[in-house]
Scaffold this active site. Structure first.
Site, PDB file in Angstrom:
ATOM      1  CG  ASP A 182     -15.698  52.154  -9.972  1.00 40.68           C
ATOM      2  OD1 ASP A 182     -16.136  51.068  -9.539  1.00 40.68           O
ATOM      3  OD2 ASP A 182     -15.051  52.943  -9.258  1.00 40.68           O
ATOM      4  CD  GLU A 205     -16.896  52.529  -3.340  1.00 37.74           C
ATOM      5  OE1 GLU A 205     -17.077  53.330  -4.257  1.00 37.74           O
ATOM      6  OE2 GLU A 205     -16.909  51.307  -3.508  1.00 37.74           O
TER       7      GLU A 205
HETATM    8  C1  BGC Z   1     -18.737  48.185  -3.924  1.00 35.60           C
HETATM    9  C2  BGC Z   1     -18.957  46.810  -4.044  1.00 35.60           C
HETATM   10  C3  BGC Z   1     -19.945  46.475  -2.954  1.00 35.60           C
HETATM   11  C4  BGC Z   1     -21.242  47.107  -3.267  1.00 35.60           C
HETATM   12  C5  BGC Z   1     -22.240  46.910  -2.199  1.00 35.60           C
HETATM   13  C6  BGC Z   1     -19.991  48.762  -4.207  1.00 35.60           C
HETATM   14  O1  BGC Z   1     -19.790  50.077  -4.193  1.00 35.60           O
HETATM   15  O2  BGC Z   1     -17.755  48.614  -4.780  1.00 35.60           O
HETATM   16  O3  BGC Z   1     -17.733  46.240  -3.984  1.00 35.60           O
HETATM   17  O4  BGC Z   1     -20.158  45.144  -2.825  1.00 35.60           O
HETATM   18  O5  BGC Z   1     -21.103  48.436  -3.514  1.00 35.60           O
HETATM   19  O6  BGC Z   1     -23.394  46.580  -2.821  1.00 35.60           O
HETATM   20  C1  BGC Z   2     -15.090  51.199  -6.458  1.00 36.23           C
HETATM   21  C2  BGC Z   2     -13.959  50.489  -7.107  1.00 36.23           C
HETATM   22  C3  BGC Z   2     -14.138  49.016  -6.996  1.00 36.23           C
HETATM   23  C4  BGC Z   2     -15.471  48.600  -7.551  1.00 36.23           C
HETATM   24  C5  BGC Z   2     -15.758  47.137  -7.462  1.00 36.23           C
HETATM   25  C6  BGC Z   2     -16.402  50.645  -6.877  1.00 36.23           C
HETATM   26  O1  BGC Z   2     -17.436  51.173  -6.164  1.00 36.23           O
HETATM   27  O2  BGC Z   2     -15.023  52.565  -6.754  1.00 36.23           O
HETATM   28  O3  BGC Z   2     -12.755  50.904  -6.550  1.00 36.23           O
HETATM   29  O4  BGC Z   2     -13.108  48.357  -7.639  1.00 36.23           O
HETATM   30  O5  BGC Z   2     -16.484  49.277  -6.877  1.00 36.23           O
HETATM   31  O6  BGC Z   2     -16.050  46.734  -6.195  1.00 36.23           O
END
Ligand code: BGC
Ligand code: BGC
Length: 806
Positions: A324, A519
């Site tokens: 991740d 998240e």
């Molecule tokens: C997410 C990405 C998102 C990024 C923002 C990540 O946690 O998973 O998909 O674009 O943070 O910078």
């Molecule tokens: C999340 C994942 C996601 C990845 C890519 C992470 O922050 O936990 O679920 O697939 O970012 O965006």
């Protein structure tokens, strides 16, 4: 901003991980699994002799640089196609807020296809000494291909859990795959197989259910849908690789804290959290994503017993394990750019969005030095190449790409609309539903005509914020669906977000609920809906006082304590985050042709403090049990419910400091003698604004119990002030939070009329605020003369126009 935030997050959490490990070190075999206890499974359709021979032939030609490159994935926001000439990486992703090359983040398919092709063109270039291997491009297509403007957006998984319909899940997977592949993308980071146990977790809605049996019944169906059935040549072309995530225990973290520690024994880890994996593997999931979280203090990205011995050994997983987002950086002893330990634990591909260059270099050095054994490198690369071959990436023909009738097609939208109808759970009905199609309906509530609100997080932007209806061509808001049904049945529908009306309606449908989140930002401290500021409740009361029967349509990513709102509603529908096809709601509410069939896949709490209310837990005492759901056929009402939240108010409100003339509990306002407070003039539209006037030097401050805002800093939160400058300050106007001060004098002096100022929490931290223990979330210090009206003060996520004053 997102990327910088991620870097900080890695740094911040690394410390936490080390501390947790030190604490746990007294436990015996913390985080160490015993494979023999685990269920057996076997990847179907991934290994065959012909493919393995091709992989071998390819690997013989590859340099160690090229092998290591396959093991690193970069985010398109931090790499250019040209970089691939020097760094032969194996995969790219577009994170939730990473735009396609040269286009805005909210883009239709064409720029995404162009981006994918631009990267692949370099990977496939004929250059001396370069083995051409196609890239694998992944995105979070987690409720449809939700990154693309115009795509079909499905209800989030919590809603699908209520539908109890594996066949529907398979159809949704197939549509998601087609819309993802059509946009030039090879890989969906889903399904989430979390079994959320604490509803305070901000990712609760990404899980199908608190019940492992439901998650297990959906896992294989979703893999079949996304990947197609594994055939002789590979998976069905025009579909995408799936990624079962997050392995393992993501839904079990203590206190529902995202990326936290799942403190359970091994039997519980297997019975609850691993429930979906055997079937996902049996159905051939090509990838599994490692979890950010820990099991008994050991970070999953570093847990060899689980990643290697259990997942690849006992459970026979032959695809590859992807990390991740900089998750490897949280392993003790690692950084975002250096982590041999994660590969040695069994990770095959590191998600190194912005850290890929460093990660590539250190991994290469570790491979050369033997810190990562060559056999481990070869195993990882073999798994990655196997997946790429079975996925068909070596075949340049991609006839499904750019087919204009795939993305957001009427057939696809019909699947989503059906899913919406199936996922609605009727919790209360005092005879007001179904509504006659000939009725005059008032459609109220701030989410009634807002497709962004009904779609939730992971929609066009990472957190799902900042979307407008114009970003969803072809989609239908809940209001629009109601209007269509009313029109067809000879009734009327009037949109009135604030519930006002001229002609008294027969009934009001009131659409309200949680704002979008994903998240981290979605983590909450209690399950009380709108603690501190019960706007929806006020609206329901107003309608009730006017004698209008109300139907509440509640949008949420988890069950919440809504007893007061339910008491004021004649009917109450849990609608979760339904996505782009809002008409699915009218299909059930209006006309009576379709009945409710949805049943709760999460238990509904009786108090705001029932965080870990799960089917089968000791002392189980829900308001509505797991599996509950009324229907027209069965009927059933709800008696008056207690309006005692049952939790300490100071827990609930941690972000709203001032609104509509009041400082909500647990905060209070204190003003020095030199500052006067009065009601702001009524020549303003801001309800309940308060004016502060400095007659001499002094401070107006809001104080409260200690707040830990460390994660909020990392989550890009702002202190947001809605204000109007009445008399510009003579000197500096120092705004402080937690003791960190910035001068907003110049900014507020230059404005007139009502304004919104957003100051990122990180600005206060950079000025020395102790974000771990904030007891003064706002103080404003100035000298006379100075006068300002303030109508609202809160922590807010909207990053638009946030500024860090000097
Ligand atoms: C997410 C990405 C998102 C990024 C923002 C990540 O946690 O998973 O998909 O674009 O943070 O910078
Ligand atoms: C999340 C994942 C996601 C990845 C890519 C992470 O922050 O936990 O679920 O697939 O970012 O965006």
């Amino acid at each position: 901003m997102g990327r910088a935030y991620r870097a900080m997050l890695g740094a911040a959490l690394c410390g936490t991980a080390i501390a947790a490990t030190a604490q746990e070190s007294t436990q015996t075999v913390a985080g160490e699994a015993h494979p023999a206890l685990w269920p057996k499974a076997k990847s179907q359709g991934l290994i065959d002799a012909a493919t393995e021979a091709k992989v071998t032939a390819l690997m013989v030609r590859m340099s160690i640089e090229e092998k290591v490159g396959q093991m690193i994935q970069a985010d398109i926001g931090a790499i250019t196609p040209e970089d691939l000439r020097r760094y032969p990486l194996g995969s790219i992703l577009a994170g939730g807020s990473s735009p396609p090359i040269g286009s805005p983040d909210r883009s239709p398919a064409a720029p995404w296809i162009a981006t994918s092709r631009a990267f692949n063109a370099v990977a496939m270039e004929q250059r001396p000494g370069h083995v051409t291997i196609p890239l694998m491009f992944g995105v979070d297509a987690v409720h449809g291909n939700n990154n693309i403007v115009g795509a079909t957006i499905f209800p989030h998984n919590i809603a699908l859990g209520a539908a109890r319909d594996p066949a529907l899940i398979r159809r949704i997977g197939a549509v998601t795959a087609e819309e993802t592949a059509a946009a030039g993308i090879d890989w969906a980071f889903g399904p989430t197989l979390a079994v959320p146990q604490d509803d305070r977790w901000g990712r609760t809605y990404e899980g199908y259910s608190e019940d492992p049996a439901i998650v297990a019944s959906y896992a294989g169906a979703m893999i079949d849908g996304l990947q197609g059935l594994p055939g002789k040549g590979g998976i069905q072309r025009g579909r995408v690789a799936a990624s079962a995530k997050h392995f393992l225990g993501d839904g079990g973290t203590a206190d529902g804290i995202d990326q936290g520690d799942t403190q359970v024994d091994e039997a519980t880890l297997i019975r609850i959290h691993a429930a979906g994996y055997p079937d996902a593997i049996n159905h051939g999931t090509m990838t599994v994503m490692a979890s950010f979280s820990s099991w008994n203090g050991i970070k999953m990205h570093g847990n060899k017993s689980l990643l290697t011995d259990v997942l690849k050994g006992r459970m026979g997983f032959d695809g590859f394990v992807v990390g991740d987002w900089n998750g490897h950086g949280q392993v003790p002893g690692c950084t975002n750019t250096d982590c041999p330990a994660t590969f040695n634990a069994g990770l095959d591909m590191a998600m190194a969005p912005d850290s890929w260059k460093g990660m590539y270099e250190t991994t290469l050095a570790a491979a050369k030095a033997g810190t990562i054994p060559m056999a481990r490198i070869d195993d990882a690369v073999r798994r990655i190449l196997r997946v790429k071959m079975k996925l068909g990436l070596f075949d340049p023909a991609r006839p499904w790409e750019a087919k204009s009738d795939t993305i957001g097609s009427a057939t696809h939208r019909a699947v989503a609309r059906d899913a919406v109808a199936k996922s609605l759970v009727l919790l209360k009905n005092r005879g007001v539903l179904p509504i006659k199609a000939s009725a005059n309906i008032l459609v109220a509530g701030d989410a009634a005509d807002d497709i962004g609100r009904q779609s939730g997080g992971w929609t066009l932007s990472w957190q799902g914020d900042g979307n407008t209806n114009a970003d969803f061509p072809g989609a239908t808001s809940i209001y629009a669906g109601i209007a269509e049904a009313a029109k067809a049945g000879g009734g009327t529908a009037t949109l009135s977000p604030d519930g006002s009306f001229t002609a008294k309606p027969d009934v009001a449908i009131v659409v309200f609920g949680e704002l979008p989140y994903a998240e981290m930002r979605g983590d909450v401290r209690t399950l009380e809906f709108e603690a501190g500021d019960k706007q929806a409740l006020a609206l329901l009361k107003k309608l009730k006082a006017a004698g209008v029967p109300t139907v509440s349509v509640f949008l949420s990513g988890r069950p919440l304590w809504v007893n007061p709102e339910m008491n004021q509603s004649d009917a109450f529908v849990a609608a979760w985050f339904p996505g782009s096809e809002g008409a699915g709601i009218a299909d059930v509410l209006i006309g009576g042709k379709r009945d409710f069939t949805g049943r709760l896949s999460y238990s509904w709490p009786k108090t705001a403090g029932q965080f870990t209310l799960n089917k089968g837990t000791p002392g189980y005492d829900p308001l509505f049990a797991f599996g509950h759901g009324l229907s027209y056929a069965k009927g059933g009402s709800v008696p008056a419910l207690s309006e005692v939240a049952g939790v300490d108010a100071s827990l609930a409100n941690t972000s709203l400091f001032f609104t509509r003339g009041k400082v909500p509990a647990p905060f209070s306002l204190a003003i020095d003698a030199g500052v006067q407070r009065s009601a702001a003039d009524s020549a303003t539209t801001q309800e309940g604004a308060v004016q502060f006037t400095w007659t001499q030097a002094g401070t107006a401050r809001i104080t409260g119990p200690e707040l830990a805002l460390v994660r909020e800093v990392n989550g890009d939160l702002n202190l947001q002030i809605t204000y109007r400058t009445i008399k510009a300050p003579a000197g500096p106007a120092m705004l402080s939070l937690g003791g960190g001060k910035v001068d907003i004098g110049p900014i507020i002096s230059a404005t007139s009329g009502w304004q919104v100022l957003r100051v990122p929490l990180k600005c206060f931290r950079d000025k020395g605020a102790n974000m771990a223990a904030v007891t003064e979330p706002m103080a404003l210090t100035a000298t006379a003369p100075f006068s300002i009206a303030i109508s609202d003060l809160r922590l807010a996520t909207d990053p638009a126009g946030a500024v860090c004053p000097k």
